[in-house]
Design a protein around this motif. Structure first.
Motif, mmCIF file in Angstrom:
data_model
loop_
_atom_site.group_PDB
_atom_site.id
_atom_site.type_symbol
_atom_site.label_atom_id
_atom_site.label_comp_id
_atom_site.label_asym_id
_atom_site.label_seq_id
_atom_site.Cartn_x
_atom_site.Cartn_y
_atom_site.Cartn_z
ATOM 1 N N ARG A 52 0.835 -1.215 0.000
ATOM 2 C CA ARG A 52 0.000 0.000 0.000
ATOM 3 C C ARG A 52 0.864 1.257 0.000
ATOM 4 N N LEU A 53 1.917 1.262 0.826
ATOM 5 C CA LEU A 53 2.815 2.416 0.885
ATOM 6 C C LEU A 53 3.453 2.674 -0.474
ATOM 7 N N PHE A 54 3.948 1.624 -1.106
ATOM 8 C CA PHE A 54 4.542 1.772 -2.431
ATOM 9 C C PHE A 54 3.523 2.309 -3.427
ATOM 10 N N ARG A 55 2.312 1.746 -3.427
ATOM 11 C CA ARG A 55 1.269 2.216 -4.341
ATOM 12 C C ARG A 55 0.969 3.695 -4.111
ATOM 13 N N ASN A 56 0.852 4.103 -2.864
ATOM 14 C CA ASN A 56 0.535 5.500 -2.554
ATOM 15 C C ASN A 56 1.659 6.434 -2.992
ATOM 16 N N GLU A 57 2.902 6.002 -2.803
ATOM 17 C CA GLU A 57 4.034 6.837 -3.237
ATOM 18 C C GLU A 57 4.139 6.903 -4.759
ATOM 19 N N LEU A 58 3.806 5.815 -5.430
ATOM 20 C CA LEU A 58 3.787 5.820 -6.898
ATOM 21 C C LEU A 58 2.682 6.734 -7.407
ATOM 22 N N ARG A 59 1.510 6.677 -6.798
ATOM 23 C CA ARG A 59 0.409 7.576 -7.174
ATOM 24 C C ARG A 59 0.822 9.037 -6.951
ATOM 25 N N HIS A 60 1.492 9.299 -5.828
ATOM 26 C CA HIS A 60 1.953 10.659 -5.527
ATOM 27 C C HIS A 60 2.960 11.132 -6.582
ATOM 28 N N ALA A 61 3.874 10.241 -6.981
ATOM 29 C CA ALA A 61 4.863 10.607 -8.003
ATOM 30 C C ALA A 61 4.180 10.984 -9.314
ATOM 31 N N LEU A 62 3.163 10.228 -9.689
ATOM 32 C CA LEU A 62 2.440 10.533 -10.932
ATOM 33 C C LEU A 62 1.662 11.842 -10.814
ATOM 34 N N ALA A 63 1.023 12.058 -9.680
ATOM 35 C CA ALA A 63 0.193 13.255 -9.513
ATOM 36 C C ALA A 63 1.031 14.523 -9.390
ATOM 37 N N SER A 64 2.191 14.421 -8.753
ATOM 38 C CA SER A 64 2.985 15.619 -8.474
ATOM 39 C C SER A 64 4.173 15.802 -9.411
ATOM 40 N N GLY A 65 4.589 14.741 -10.079
ATOM 41 C CA GLY A 65 5.756 14.821 -10.945
ATOM 42 C C GLY A 65 7.078 14.721 -10.196
ATOM 43 N N THR A 66 7.026 14.437 -8.897
ATOM 44 C CA THR A 66 8.255 14.283 -8.121
ATOM 45 C C THR A 66 8.670 12.812 -8.121
ATOM 46 N N ILE A 67 9.927 12.562 -8.457
ATOM 47 C CA ILE A 67 10.389 11.176 -8.611
ATOM 48 C C ILE A 67 11.384 10.737 -7.542
ATOM 49 N N GLU A 68 11.727 11.609 -6.607
ATOM 50 C CA GLU A 68 12.714 11.254 -5.592
ATOM 51 C C GLU A 68 12.303 10.001 -4.829
ATOM 52 N N GLY A 69 11.024 9.893 -4.500
ATOM 53 C CA GLY A 69 10.530 8.722 -3.779
ATOM 54 C C GLY A 69 10.713 7.441 -4.571
ATOM 55 N N MET A 70 10.488 7.507 -5.877
ATOM 56 C CA MET A 70 10.663 6.321 -6.718
ATOM 57 C C MET A 70 12.136 5.924 -6.801
ATOM 58 N N ASN A 71 13.026 6.914 -6.847
ATOM 59 C CA ASN A 71 14.453 6.602 -6.851
ATOM 60 C C ASN A 71 14.858 5.897 -5.563
ATOM 61 N N GLN A 72 14.270 6.298 -4.448
ATOM 62 C CA GLN A 72 14.549 5.633 -3.176
ATOM 63 C C GLN A 72 14.065 4.185 -3.186
ATOM 64 N N TRP A 73 12.885 3.946 -3.785
ATOM 65 C CA TRP A 73 12.392 2.569 -3.895
ATOM 66 C C TRP A 73 13.325 1.717 -4.751
ATOM 67 N N ILE A 74 13.846 2.271 -5.835
ATOM 68 C CA ILE A 74 14.763 1.533 -6.710
ATOM 69 C C ILE A 74 16.011 1.125 -5.928
ATOM 70 N N ILE A 75 16.550 2.058 -5.151
ATOM 71 C CA ILE A 75 17.741 1.771 -4.346
ATOM 72 C C ILE A 75 17.412 0.744 -3.265
ATOM 73 N N ARG A 76 16.345 0.981 -2.541
ATOM 74 C CA ARG A 76 15.953 0.116 -1.425
ATOM 75 C C ARG A 76 15.651 -1.309 -1.872
ATOM 76 N N ARG A 77 15.024 -1.458 -3.026
ATOM 77 C CA ARG A 77 14.599 -2.782 -3.495
ATOM 78 C C ARG A 77 15.696 -3.517 -4.270
ATOM 79 N N ASN A 78 16.791 -2.837 -4.557
ATOM 80 C CA ASN A 78 17.929 -3.467 -5.209
ATOM 81 C C ASN A 78 17.528 -4.133 -6.536
ATOM 82 N N VAL A 79 16.855 -3.353 -7.392
ATOM 83 C CA VAL A 79 16.486 -3.833 -8.726
ATOM 84 C C VAL A 79 17.740 -3.804 -9.598
#
Length: 170
Positions: A52-79
């Motif tokens: 749910r947290l990931f979904r909400n942050e992804l929705r926020h990134a799309l709505a606001s155009g801010t991608i810093e949160g998504m970059n943190q998920w990429i680092i944290r999840r070790n893709v």
């Protein structure tokens, strides 16, 4: 939950949270781990609150155009990323070693970015529905201008009428 774009797993994921057209009250569609089975992951290792947290942050990134949160998920999840080639083109391929809905959706996002399509995923400013903007100019703002749409709400028309009425108040 409307499944008008059920072949688009990213939209399906984003719209697991929605606002009812009837009473405008938010609806959470992810209540149990079993609700996560609609995604093509055999053995999900993610906890529901994290999804749910990931979904909400992804929705926020799309709505606001801010991608810093998504970059943190990429680092944290070790893709992981690797270069591939095919048909004379170089591409990036993304992968992970976990059975994870978060990683699966994050890889879908990265693939859309790689394909130059991620900017077409948007959140309607009125009803908060996630939609894919297939217009030629990619400048669509609302999910629909027509009440007969998959969301059942004419958000664009409603917003334009509201703006017109405010402008022409006496």
């Amino acid at each position: 939950m409307d499944k008008g774009n059920e072949n688009d797993e990213l939209l399906l994921f984003l719209n697991t949270w929605e606002i009812s057209n009837d009473n405008r009250i938010p609806i959470e569609n992810l209540h149990t781990q079993d609700d996560l089975q609609i995604f093509s992951i055999r053995e999900n290792t993610d906890a529901l609150p994290d999804v749910r947290l990931f979904r909400n942050e992804l929705r926020h990134a799309l709505a606001s155009g801010t991608i810093e949160g998504m970059n943190q998920w990429i680092i944290r999840r070790n893709v992981h990323t690797q270069m591939t080639t095919g048909s004379g083109k170089y591409r990036l391929e993304f992968f992970t070693n976990r059975h994870s809905i978060i990683d699966h959706i994050l890889i879908l996002v990265l693939q859309k970015v790689e394909e130059g399509q991620f900017h077409r995923y948007k959140i309607c400013p009125d009803c908060q529905w996630a939609f894919y903007d297939a217009s030629k100019s990619s400048t669509k703002k609302w999910c629909s201008m027509n009440k007969n749409s998959s969301t059942g709400r004419a958000c664009g028309t409603i917003a334009k009428v509201r703006k017109y009425r405010e402008k022409n108040k006496k």
